[in-house]
Design an enzyme around this catalytic site. Sequence first.
Site, short mmCIF file in Angstrom:
data_model
loop_
_atom_site.label_atom_id
_atom_site.label_comp_id
_atom_site.label_asym_id
_atom_site.label_seq_id
_atom_site.Cartn_x
_atom_site.Cartn_y
_atom_site.Cartn_z
N LYS A 1 46.89 47.43 36.77
CA LYS A 1 46.59 46.55 37.90
C LYS A 1 47.56 45.36 37.89
CE LYS A 1 42.48 44.07 39.64
NZ LYS A 1 41.07 43.78 39.31
N SER B 1 38.60 44.95 43.29
CA SER B 1 39.98 44.57 43.48
C SER B 1 40.97 45.53 42.81
CB SER B 1 40.19 43.15 42.94
OG SER B 1 39.87 43.09 41.55
N SER C 1 34.88 45.27 40.41
CA SER C 1 36.27 45.59 40.74
C SER C 1 36.85 46.80 40.02
CB SER C 1 37.17 44.38 40.46
OG SER C 1 36.91 43.37 41.39
#
Length: 468
Positions: A67, A142, A166
Amino acid sequence: QVTCVEVVEAYVERMKEVNPLINGLVKDRFEEALQEAQQVDKLLSEGPGDDYLEEKFPLLGVPITVKEAFSLHGMPNTSGLVNRRNVTATSDATVVSRLKQAGAIPLGVTNCSELCMWYESSNKVYGRTNNPYDLQRIAGGSSGGEGSVLAAACSIIGVGSDVGGSIRMPAFFNGVFGHKPTTGVVPNDGQFPNAQGVRTSFLCTGPMCRYAEDLEPVLRVMAGPGVNQLKLNEEVLLENIKFHCMDHDGGSVFVSPVDKEILQAQKKVVEHLEGELGVQVRRVAIHKMKYSFQIWSAMMSSKDSDGQEAQMFTDLLGDHGKPVWPLWELMKWLVGMSSHTFPAIALGLTEKLMKLNPSGNAKLVSMGRSLQEEMEALLGPDGVLLYPSHPTTAPRHHSPICMPFNFAYTGIFNVLGLPVTQCPLGLSSEGLPLGIQLVAASYNDHLTLAVARYLEKAFGGWVLPGKV
């Protein structure tokens, strides 16, 4: 049977083929990855012995993605914030460093929502990530870039973080596995934004992957010495687990009702566990879960034990510059002049409103603590709760704006500090992934991981997008 170079080349080719459609990977390091693969093949040809290599490098040659909110040396580290677009990581986040030391080969970094605080991965730096099962739908947030590249078979393991779901929402929307560990076991260092104050007890870093069996070895590497707190070496007898089931949060006015097909999938899990394992799945109704969103919000903005205020989201949006004025940004956004996304501006406004009711917030924080005690007592040393991952399957792009609080189904477990594994359960009639959350008491991650492995065999786990 195959060389590491062949493996990495296959994943690079797959990424080049699919990523233009999903926009999951936002910056690649393919050349470096192929060089690292050559070094792995050289090490294998020199033959120090398989047992030695397996112990020293448990993830030797495994392609991974990270990420973009995590530092990966030489890669951007913006978290989708326009005024960080020139920031490049000069070191590795702790978990990234541990994965590299275990032999993993990063292919690049993946998209997230602006400042990791929204459940659609879209920002003004990299644009929007699409769901590989339906490009008109969200990949979640996210860690949405991770969810999409894993589902599209462009990577084997993903590094995600989770303060409100997330890891689990993108894993659910994209039909893969994701694990939010017990709070405080896996280090969060080296990500932006990192948690401060009370939020250090809520933010978790964890693994995402297509296959349930990969969660545990990756979690071991990520946790490092902290892994001793988890009981991963304990054998789990599924017949001895006390299963509990809750179909929905009790009817919060802020949250969508749970889709019929999600409820149906959960019902099938209950029937399977009772029929095949001979266990009794106990239905529970935990009244306080109805206030999940309010509890999450109040606890996220509460003071820590030292009396330190939670960091304001508007300060983070300014990133060490001037704090952002959300009302002014909203005016700019309406005429297309803001460098921020609408969800980020809306969160800034919500945060200001939350400050206006300190006594109400204090009551909610107290309710959260009491819910935590209730959950720990219910689950105990051998309990697992089955709970929906989200009220709906992957929504269409932009539609989360209409139901901004649906993340409460995952967010509540962050403020309770409990370990949760998101487990896929096949596809809906529209061809979108279904799934379920498996929740245990603190430090009982081994229970949810074991149940995830079992349900993968029973329900088929990850399904290649476009296969049906």
